[in-house]
Scaffold this motif. Sequence first.
Motif, PDB file in Angstrom:
ATOM      1  N   ASP A 260       7.255 -10.203  -5.491  1.00  0.00           N
ATOM      2  CA  ASP A 260       7.174  -9.542  -4.193  1.00  0.00           C
ATOM      3  C   ASP A 260       7.883  -8.195  -4.240  1.00  0.00           C
ATOM      4  N   ALA A 261       9.027  -8.140  -4.909  1.00  0.00           N
ATOM      5  CA  ALA A 261       9.781  -6.892  -5.000  1.00  0.00           C
ATOM      6  C   ALA A 261       9.021  -5.848  -5.819  1.00  0.00           C
ATOM      7  N   VAL A 262       8.441  -6.272  -6.934  1.00  0.00           N
ATOM      8  CA  VAL A 262       7.657  -5.349  -7.763  1.00  0.00           C
ATOM      9  C   VAL A 262       6.424  -4.860  -6.999  1.00  0.00           C
ATOM     10  N   THR A 263       5.764  -5.777  -6.286  1.00  0.00           N
ATOM     11  CA  THR A 263       4.594  -5.404  -5.489  1.00  0.00           C
ATOM     12  C   THR A 263       4.962  -4.340  -4.463  1.00  0.00           C
ATOM     13  N   ALA A 264       6.072  -4.556  -3.748  1.00  0.00           N
ATOM     14  CA  ALA A 264       6.508  -3.592  -2.738  1.00  0.00           C
ATOM     15  C   ALA A 264       6.798  -2.230  -3.366  1.00  0.00           C
ATOM     16  N   ALA A 265       7.492  -2.232  -4.500  1.00  0.00           N
ATOM     17  CA  ALA A 265       7.849  -0.971  -5.155  1.00  0.00           C
ATOM     18  C   ALA A 265       6.612  -0.214  -5.631  1.00  0.00           C
ATOM     19  N   VAL A 266       5.695  -0.946  -6.274  1.00  0.00           N
ATOM     20  CA  VAL A 266       4.492  -0.290  -6.808  1.00  0.00           C
ATOM     21  C   VAL A 266       3.576   0.163  -5.680  1.00  0.00           C
ATOM     22  N   LEU A 267       3.455  -0.639  -4.630  1.00  0.00           N
ATOM     23  CA  LEU A 267       2.691  -0.209  -3.461  1.00  0.00           C
ATOM     24  C   LEU A 267       3.266   1.088  -2.895  1.00  0.00           C
ATOM     25  N   GLY A 268       4.588   1.213  -2.984  1.00  0.00           N
ATOM     26  CA  GLY A 268       5.265   2.391  -2.450  1.00  0.00           C
ATOM     27  C   GLY A 268       5.260   3.597  -3.359  1.00  0.00           C
ATOM     28  N   GLY A 269       4.536   3.522  -4.467  1.00  0.00           N
ATOM     29  CA  GLY A 269       4.390   4.692  -5.323  1.00  0.00           C
ATOM     30  C   GLY A 269       5.286   4.739  -6.534  1.00  0.00           C
ATOM     31  N   VAL A 270       6.044   3.673  -6.797  1.00  0.00           N
ATOM     32  CA  VAL A 270       6.880   3.635  -8.005  1.00  0.00           C
ATOM     33  C   VAL A 270       5.995   3.249  -9.186  1.00  0.00           C
ATOM     34  N   LEU A 286       7.321  -1.999   1.146  1.00  0.00           N
ATOM     35  CA  LEU A 286       7.927  -3.256   1.587  1.00  0.00           C
ATOM     36  C   LEU A 286       7.464  -3.614   2.994  1.00  0.00           C
ATOM     37  N   LEU A 287       7.403  -2.617   3.879  1.00  0.00           N
ATOM     38  CA  LEU A 287       6.930  -2.851   5.242  1.00  0.00           C
ATOM     39  C   LEU A 287       5.473  -3.296   5.246  1.00  0.00           C
ATOM     40  N   ILE A 288       4.657  -2.686   4.383  1.00  0.00           N
ATOM     41  CA  ILE A 288       3.246  -3.075   4.285  1.00  0.00           C
ATOM     42  C   ILE A 288       3.136  -4.534   3.859  1.00  0.00           C
ATOM     43  N   MET A 289       3.862  -4.906   2.812  1.00  0.00           N
ATOM     44  CA  MET A 289       3.765  -6.260   2.278  1.00  0.00           C
ATOM     45  C   MET A 289       4.289  -7.299   3.262  1.00  0.00           C
ATOM     46  N   GLN A 290       5.467  -7.040   3.852  1.00  0.00           N
ATOM     47  CA  GLN A 290       6.044  -8.004   4.786  1.00  0.00           C
ATOM     48  C   GLN A 290       5.248  -8.077   6.080  1.00  0.00           C
ATOM     49  N   GLY A 291       4.736  -6.936   6.529  1.00  0.00           N
ATOM     50  CA  GLY A 291       3.887  -6.945   7.718  1.00  0.00           C
ATOM     51  C   GLY A 291       2.613  -7.739   7.486  1.00  0.00           C
ATOM     52  N   PHE A 292       2.032  -7.587   6.310  1.00  0.00           N
ATOM     53  CA  PHE A 292       0.820  -8.317   5.943  1.00  0.00           C
ATOM     54  C   PHE A 292       1.099  -9.814   5.895  1.00  0.00           C
ATOM     55  N   ASN A 293       2.197 -10.202   5.242  1.00  0.00           N
ATOM     56  CA  ASN A 293       2.552 -11.621   5.148  1.00  0.00           C
ATOM     57  C   ASN A 293       2.852 -12.217   6.521  1.00  0.00           C
ATOM     58  N   ASN A 294       3.575 -11.452   7.341  1.00  0.00           N
ATOM     59  CA  ASN A 294       3.914 -11.921   8.686  1.00  0.00           C
ATOM     60  C   ASN A 294       2.665 -12.101   9.534  1.00  0.00           C
ATOM     61  N   GLY A 295       1.728 -11.165   9.412  1.00  0.00           N
ATOM     62  CA  GLY A 295       0.482 -11.271  10.175  1.00  0.00           C
ATOM     63  C   GLY A 295      -0.312 -12.505   9.795  1.00  0.00           C
ATOM     64  N   LEU A 296      -0.348 -12.813   8.514  1.00  0.00           N
ATOM     65  CA  LEU A 296      -1.066 -14.014   8.060  1.00  0.00           C
ATOM     66  C   LEU A 296      -0.418 -15.278   8.629  1.00  0.00           C
ATOM     67  N   MET A 297       0.912 -15.308   8.656  1.00  0.00           N
ATOM     68  CA  MET A 297       1.598 -16.481   9.213  1.00  0.00           C
ATOM     69  C   MET A 297       1.338 -16.617  10.707  1.00  0.00           C
ATOM     70  N   MET A 298       1.307 -15.497  11.413  1.00  0.00           N
ATOM     71  CA  MET A 298       1.049 -15.551  12.848  1.00  0.00           C
ATOM     72  C   MET A 298      -0.355 -16.055  13.152  1.00  0.00           C
ATOM     73  N   LEU A 299      -1.272 -15.807  12.221  1.00  0.00           N
ATOM     74  CA  LEU A 299      -2.652 -16.275  12.388  1.00  0.00           C
ATOM     75  C   LEU A 299      -2.828 -17.702  11.887  1.00  0.00           C
ATOM     76  N   ARG A 310      -1.137 -12.757  -1.558  1.00  0.00           N
ATOM     77  CA  ARG A 310      -0.057 -12.010  -2.208  1.00  0.00           C
ATOM     78  C   ARG A 310      -0.449 -11.609  -3.627  1.00  0.00           C
ATOM     79  N   GLY A 311      -1.180 -12.483  -4.311  1.00  0.00           N
ATOM     80  CA  GLY A 311      -1.681 -12.139  -5.643  1.00  0.00           C
ATOM     81  C   GLY A 311      -2.655 -10.981  -5.586  1.00  0.00           C
ATOM     82  N   LEU A 312      -3.535 -11.000  -4.589  1.00  0.00           N
ATOM     83  CA  LEU A 312      -4.502  -9.906  -4.426  1.00  0.00           C
ATOM     84  C   LEU A 312      -3.783  -8.600  -4.086  1.00  0.00           C
TER      85      LEU A 312
END
Length: 333
Positions: A260-270, A286-299, A310-312
């Motif tokens: 999750d940490a690597v995904t957030a960093a790479v999504l953010g341009g690292v 990180l906001l994109i990833m956590q917002g996405f995960n939170n939205g899925l849980m709310m649904l 998360r793999g995708l």
Amino acid sequence: MNSLSAPAPKGGKLKKFFGQVLKSDKLGLLIALAIIVIVFQYLTGNKFFTPANIVNIMIAMSVVGLVTIGESFLLITGKVDLSPGSVAAFSGVLVALLLNTGMNMYLAIAIVVAVGMVIGLLNALLINKLKLEAFIATLATMSIFRGLAYIICGGKAVFITNGSYLKFGGGRVLGVPIPAIFFLALFVVFMVVLARTRFGRSVYMVGGNPTASRLTGINSQRVLVVLYMLTAAFSALGGCIMTARMSSGQPMSCEGLEFDAVTAAVLGGVAMSGGVGTLGGALIGLLIMQGFNNGLMMLNIPSFWQTVSRGLLLIAALSFDYIRNRKSKLKNA
């Protein structure tokens, strides 16, 4: 009519606009974040972008956010650490055991973070002295400390009754969760370190141009020692926060934390190839990833589909990284 003064076709304007979006990592990330907010706000019946849910996202991102700081620094040097999830689980069980002996909570946390730093030193020694690839070395320690987490507690959860410690994970100051305050404070400090200090410039040099870094007298091995100790310390602190939130030390907790940490960093341009990235971009990722995960849980999306998503998301992050690297190589060719 002179062709030079002819207006650009609409298709050309759109192409130019999207080209600018792709060139500006931050702009593209902010647009992606806005789309996520709009889509989930609609799908959840205007329950996604609310103060209460923003607090939930802040709490959820605090642990992975701490590890994202360390992983971002390492990725900029061209390295990675796969052990944070296991280190966090081991640290969570260890702090629970220490607290149950009656130890002061601050001393217990300090001891656990110090143990984490020793683990980070071990990772660095495996890479610097034994010349193991970072992926292999930290994959080994990931297995070792996950196993030790089970061993020291006999495979059972260690429950905590220390009320002060539980407030560490669930308390708030002026409505802001304490874990989020820890994360944001450390994030700001290390964003300044990376962008404004000599050590930060050394991190970029080690990842972007190893030859030049050697010629300028930068000790790349020393830089890696500091970064691996830092990442493990953040992982240990994250494990303490998670334990306080769950009221127990769980040896199976924090699985996949490092990804999750690597995904957030790479999504953010690292860039995983090293030399490129900022903590500001990583925060947006990180906001994109956590917002996405939170939205899925709310649904109420089933947990196994959340794992698939998360793999995708990781594949998408690596694809963006590949595209950025390819464009950079073509530009420099």
